[in-house]
Design a protein around this motif. Structure first.
Motif, PDB file in Angstrom:
ATOM      1  N   LEU A 160       0.387  13.061   5.866  1.00  0.00           N
ATOM      2  CA  LEU A 160      -0.413  11.986   5.293  1.00  0.00           C
ATOM      3  C   LEU A 160       0.472  10.978   4.551  1.00  0.00           C
ATOM      4  CD1 LEU A 160      -3.118  10.683   4.649  1.00  0.00           C
ATOM      5  CD2 LEU A 160      -3.333  12.248   2.692  1.00  0.00           C
ATOM      6  N   ALA A 161       1.400  11.484   3.736  1.00  0.00           N
ATOM      7  CA  ALA A 161       2.301  10.592   3.002  1.00  0.00           C
ATOM      8  C   ALA A 161       3.153   9.774   3.968  1.00  0.00           C
ATOM      9  CB  ALA A 161       3.184  11.395   2.056  1.00  0.00           C
ATOM     10  N   TYR A 162       3.625  10.421   5.022  1.00  0.00           N
ATOM     11  CA  TYR A 162       4.460   9.715   6.002  1.00  0.00           C
ATOM     12  C   TYR A 162       3.649   8.647   6.734  1.00  0.00           C
ATOM     13  CZ  TYR A 162       7.824   8.989   9.772  1.00  0.00           C
ATOM     14  OH  TYR A 162       8.712   8.418  10.654  1.00  0.00           O
ATOM     15  N   GLU A 163       2.403   8.962   7.072  1.00  0.00           N
ATOM     16  CA  GLU A 163       1.573   8.012   7.812  1.00  0.00           C
ATOM     17  C   GLU A 163       1.307   6.752   6.991  1.00  0.00           C
ATOM     18  OE1 GLU A 163      -2.509   7.978  10.463  1.00  0.00           O
ATOM     19  OE2 GLU A 163      -2.450   9.269   8.700  1.00  0.00           O
ATOM     20  N   VAL A 164       0.969   6.929   5.720  1.00  0.00           N
ATOM     21  CA  VAL A 164       0.608   5.779   4.892  1.00  0.00           C
ATOM     22  C   VAL A 164       1.839   5.044   4.362  1.00  0.00           C
ATOM     23  CG1 VAL A 164      -0.544   5.056   2.763  1.00  0.00           C
ATOM     24  CG2 VAL A 164      -1.596   6.797   4.234  1.00  0.00           C
ATOM     25  N   ALA A 206       0.832  -1.205   0.000  1.00  0.00           N
ATOM     26  CA  ALA A 206       0.000   0.000   0.000  1.00  0.00           C
ATOM     27  C   ALA A 206       0.869   1.258   0.000  1.00  0.00           C
ATOM     28  CB  ALA A 206      -0.925   0.013   1.209  1.00  0.00           C
ATOM     29  N   GLY A 207       0.424   2.256  -0.725  1.00  0.00           N
ATOM     30  CA  GLY A 207       1.149   3.522  -0.752  1.00  0.00           C
ATOM     31  C   GLY A 207       0.308   4.586  -1.443  1.00  0.00           C
ATOM     32  N   ILE A 208       0.628   5.848  -1.185  1.00  0.00           N
ATOM     33  CA  ILE A 208      -0.081   6.945  -1.842  1.00  0.00           C
ATOM     34  C   ILE A 208       0.920   7.929  -2.438  1.00  0.00           C
ATOM     35  CG2 ILE A 208      -2.204   6.824  -0.483  1.00  0.00           C
ATOM     36  CD1 ILE A 208      -1.126   9.184   1.181  1.00  0.00           C
ATOM     37  N   LEU A 209       0.556   8.447  -3.599  1.00  0.00           N
ATOM     38  CA  LEU A 209       1.326   9.491  -4.263  1.00  0.00           C
ATOM     39  C   LEU A 209       0.477  10.732  -4.451  1.00  0.00           C
ATOM     40  CD1 LEU A 209       3.701  10.638  -5.885  1.00  0.00           C
ATOM     41  CD2 LEU A 209       2.906   9.291  -7.858  1.00  0.00           C
ATOM     42  N   SER A 210      -0.768  10.518  -4.842  1.00  0.00           N
ATOM     43  CA  SER A 210      -1.667  11.656  -5.047  1.00  0.00           C
ATOM     44  C   SER A 210      -3.100  11.260  -4.726  1.00  0.00           C
ATOM     45  CB  SER A 210      -1.592  12.163  -6.493  1.00  0.00           C
ATOM     46  OG  SER A 210      -2.075  11.188  -7.393  1.00  0.00           O
ATOM     47  N   ILE A 211      -3.850  12.219  -4.220  1.00  0.00           N
ATOM     48  CA  ILE A 211      -5.288  12.084  -3.990  1.00  0.00           C
ATOM     49  C   ILE A 211      -5.920  13.387  -4.471  1.00  0.00           C
ATOM     50  CG2 ILE A 211      -7.124  11.764  -2.291  1.00  0.00           C
ATOM     51  CD1 ILE A 211      -5.086  10.440  -0.456  1.00  0.00           C
ATOM     52  N   PRO A 212      -6.795  13.334  -5.475  1.00  0.00           N
ATOM     53  CA  PRO A 212      -7.389  14.573  -6.003  1.00  0.00           C
ATOM     54  C   PRO A 212      -7.983  15.449  -4.905  1.00  0.00           C
ATOM     55  CG  PRO A 212      -7.980  12.710  -7.389  1.00  0.00           C
ATOM     56  CD  PRO A 212      -7.289  12.135  -6.186  1.00  0.00           C
ATOM     57  N   GLY A 213      -7.554  16.685  -4.893  1.00  0.00           N
ATOM     58  CA  GLY A 213      -8.060  17.642  -3.925  1.00  0.00           C
ATOM     59  C   GLY A 213      -7.454  17.540  -2.546  1.00  0.00           C
ATOM     60  N   VAL A 214      -6.584  16.551  -2.336  1.00  0.00           N
ATOM     61  CA  VAL A 214      -6.001  16.344  -1.011  1.00  0.00           C
ATOM     62  C   VAL A 214      -4.474  16.342  -1.052  1.00  0.00           C
ATOM     63  CG1 VAL A 214      -5.820  14.762   0.958  1.00  0.00           C
ATOM     64  CG2 VAL A 214      -8.001  15.008  -0.257  1.00  0.00           C
ATOM     65  N   LEU A 215      -3.914  15.579  -1.980  1.00  0.00           N
ATOM     66  CA  LEU A 215      -2.465  15.381  -2.024  1.00  0.00           C
ATOM     67  C   LEU A 215      -1.995  15.350  -3.463  1.00  0.00           C
ATOM     68  CD1 LEU A 215       0.263  14.541  -0.650  1.00  0.00           C
ATOM     69  CD2 LEU A 215      -0.529  12.176  -0.824  1.00  0.00           C
ATOM     70  N   GLN A 216      -1.012  16.193  -3.780  1.00  0.00           N
ATOM     71  CA  GLN A 216      -0.411  16.212  -5.106  1.00  0.00           C
ATOM     72  C   GLN A 216       1.106  16.322  -4.966  1.00  0.00           C
ATOM     73  OE1 GLN A 216      -1.726  15.880  -8.219  1.00  0.00           O
ATOM     74  NE2 GLN A 216      -3.705  15.461  -7.247  1.00  0.00           N
ATOM     75  N   PRO A 217       1.874  15.620  -5.808  1.00  0.00           N
ATOM     76  CA  PRO A 217       3.332  15.761  -5.754  1.00  0.00           C
ATOM     77  C   PRO A 217       3.739  17.218  -5.966  1.00  0.00           C
ATOM     78  CG  PRO A 217       2.735  13.877  -7.101  1.00  0.00           C
ATOM     79  CD  PRO A 217       1.459  14.615  -6.812  1.00  0.00           C
ATOM     80  N   TRP A 237       8.570  16.546  -5.533  1.00  0.00           N
ATOM     81  CA  TRP A 237       7.836  15.431  -4.935  1.00  0.00           C
ATOM     82  C   TRP A 237       8.238  15.244  -3.469  1.00  0.00           C
ATOM     83  CZ3 TRP A 237       6.398  10.734  -8.445  1.00  0.00           C
ATOM     84  CH2 TRP A 237       5.842  11.200  -9.645  1.00  0.00           C
ATOM     85  N   HIS A 238       8.255  16.350  -2.732  1.00  0.00           N
ATOM     86  CA  HIS A 238       8.809  16.357  -1.374  1.00  0.00           C
ATOM     87  C   HIS A 238       8.149  15.326  -0.459  1.00  0.00           C
ATOM     88  CE1 HIS A 238      11.151  20.041  -2.126  1.00  0.00           C
ATOM     89  NE2 HIS A 238      10.098  20.451  -2.806  1.00  0.00           N
ATOM     90  N   SER A 239       6.831  15.317  -0.419  1.00  0.00           N
ATOM     91  CA  SER A 239       6.136  14.423   0.517  1.00  0.00           C
ATOM     92  C   SER A 239       6.385  12.958   0.169  1.00  0.00           C
ATOM     93  CB  SER A 239       4.627  14.705   0.489  1.00  0.00           C
ATOM     94  OG  SER A 239       4.359  16.028   0.917  1.00  0.00           O
ATOM     95  N   TYR A 240       6.250  12.617  -1.100  1.00  0.00           N
ATOM     96  CA  TYR A 240       6.405  11.223  -1.514  1.00  0.00           C
ATOM     97  C   TYR A 240       7.852  10.769  -1.343  1.00  0.00           C
ATOM     98  CZ  TYR A 240       5.897   6.993  -4.348  1.00  0.00           C
ATOM     99  OH  TYR A 240       5.883   5.693  -4.792  1.00  0.00           O
ATOM    100  N   ARG A 241       8.793  11.565  -1.829  1.00  0.00           N
ATOM    101  CA  ARG A 241      10.214  11.208  -1.699  1.00  0.00           C
ATOM    102  C   ARG A 241      10.587  10.990  -0.237  1.00  0.00           C
ATOM    103  NH1 ARG A 241      13.899  11.955  -5.906  1.00  0.00           N
ATOM    104  NH2 ARG A 241      13.171  13.198  -7.680  1.00  0.00           N
ATOM    105  N   ALA A 242      10.241  11.947   0.602  1.00  0.00           N
ATOM    106  CA  ALA A 242      10.651  11.883   2.008  1.00  0.00           C
ATOM    107  C   ALA A 242      10.003  10.702   2.724  1.00  0.00           C
ATOM    108  CB  ALA A 242      10.298  13.189   2.719  1.00  0.00           C
ATOM    109  N   SER A 243       8.746  10.392   2.377  1.00  0.00           N
ATOM    110  CA  SER A 243       8.081   9.263   3.032  1.00  0.00           C
ATOM    111  C   SER A 243       8.733   7.946   2.637  1.00  0.00           C
ATOM    112  CB  SER A 243       6.592   9.255   2.679  1.00  0.00           C
ATOM    113  OG  SER A 243       6.371   8.969   1.308  1.00  0.00           O
ATOM    114  N   LYS A 244       9.162   7.819   1.389  1.00  0.00           N
ATOM    115  CA  LYS A 244       9.838   6.601   0.957  1.00  0.00           C
ATOM    116  C   LYS A 244      11.248   6.508   1.540  1.00  0.00           C
ATOM    117  CE  LYS A 244       6.655   4.609  -1.536  1.00  0.00           C
ATOM    118  NZ  LYS A 244       6.081   3.306  -1.145  1.00  0.00           N
ATOM    119  N   THR A 245      11.899   7.649   1.691  1.00  0.00           N
ATOM    120  CA  THR A 245      13.206   7.652   2.359  1.00  0.00           C
ATOM    121  C   THR A 245      13.048   7.207   3.811  1.00  0.00           C
ATOM    122  OG1 THR A 245      13.923   9.497   0.959  1.00  0.00           O
ATOM    123  CG2 THR A 245      15.218   9.066   2.940  1.00  0.00           C
ATOM    124  N   ALA A 246      11.997   7.674   4.464  1.00  0.00           N
ATOM    125  CA  ALA A 246      11.727   7.252   5.845  1.00  0.00           C
ATOM    126  C   ALA A 246      11.459   5.747   5.905  1.00  0.00           C
ATOM    127  CB  ALA A 246      10.535   8.023   6.407  1.00  0.00           C
TER     128      ALA A 246
END
Length: 298
Positions: free
Chosen positions: A155-159, A130-141, A208-217
């Motif tokens: 949100l990206a870090y949590e998921v 499971a993972g998230i990259l974008s959610i319309p209206g909520v999360l965008q790279p 892609w700050h949120s996605y990159r950082a969450s995957k690094t974590a």
């Protein structure tokens, strides 16, 4: 029961100390309980977390289709709406077990671990898909620093990071009990789906700050666990996998810039990833692999 805690001037709901203590007791009890009385399942028992669609669903398909004796636990947030999993259940009624698991709700992770313990007593493979990259209206790279939002980062870090480590935490006793029994491996495997963009050494484009950082974590957390399990000499290895750019709902809004020949089908990517998983050895513990078996720099 929840208690109120103050954070940044705002009052937020937080699990009570009693709930946290109970969770620790449950994990400890599962870790110390005797699981040796359970049968060793021919073909092994695999769990795919995030199995309702995309790469996770394809893992379930291939695990069932490639091994006539293996058992698969497929988890997702809403099993009732997972029609593709239901179709597989009709075909593999004795070998597929579908469960509710929401990586943002630790209670569901605990319940899933207990259910697997009662049914099988062990696990030989855990795939966190499971993972998230974008959610319309909520999360965008984010293409620029000006677009970074705290809510997106959290949100990206949590998921993408917190969820998988909590699943590992609760499934660890089952993986330790299973090891490589019933499979051709000598060890159980935890395979966390990461991404090349989570590599710090390979980051040349930024964004892609949120996605990159969450995957690094996720990479760091997985590496931490691999060191601990190695020190304990548990029969479990933890690896990170980059599936390539795969034609799924996650990547679809961003496929126009993918070079020709570099957009993989789910079938091809999962076939390559399962080859890595099935050939994992103790010395691979804590490594980060691309779909083609090449190691990725941290």
């Amino acid at each position: 029961m929840n208690t109120l805690v103050k954070s940044g001037g705002a009052w937020l709901l937080s699990p009570s100390l009693a709930v946290v203590a109970l969770r620790k007791m449950r994990v400890s009890a599962l870790a110390t309980s005797s699981l040796s009385s359970f049968p060793k399942w021919e073909g092994g028992v695999s769990m795919v977390q995030g199995a309702s669609r995309g790469i996770g669903l394809e893992f379930v398909r291939q695990l069932l289709g490639n091994n006539e004796n293996g058992y698969v636990v497929a988890t997702c947030r809403n099993p009732k709406e997972a029609t593709s999993l239901s179709d597989l259940k009709n075909r593999f009624s004795e070998r597929l077990f579908i469960q509710k698991l929401d990586v943002t709700d630790e209670t569901t992770i605990e319940e899933s671990a207990e259910s697997v313990r009662e049914r099988y007593g062990s696990l030989n493979l855990l795939i966190n898909a499971a993972g998230i990259l974008s959610i319309p209206g909520v999360l965008q790279p984010e293409t620029t620093l000006n677009k970074v939002e705290k809510s997106s980062l959290m949100l990206a870090y949590e998921v993408n990071a917190v969820g998988p480590i909590l699943v590992m935490k609760h499934m660890w006793p089952l993986l330790k009990a299973g090891g490589g029994s019933g499979t051709e491996r000598e060890v159980a495997v935890v395979a966390n789906l990461s991404a090349r963009v989570g590599s710090i050494g390979d980051n040349r484009l930024g964004g892609w700050h949120s996605y990159r950082a969450s995957k690094t974590a996720l990479n760091q957390l997985t590496k931490n666990v691999s060191v601990e399990l190695g020190r304990r000499k548990d029969p479990v290895v933890c690896i990170l996998l980059h599936p390539g750019t795969v034609d799924t709902d996650l990547s679809r809004p961003f496929q126009k810039n993918v070079p020709e020949g570099k957009l993989f089908t789910r079938e091809y990517s999962v076939q390559k990833l399962l080859h890595i998983i099935n050939n994992a050895k103790k010395q691979d513990n804590g490594k980060f692999f691309a779909w083609d078996g090449q190691e990725i720099p941290w």
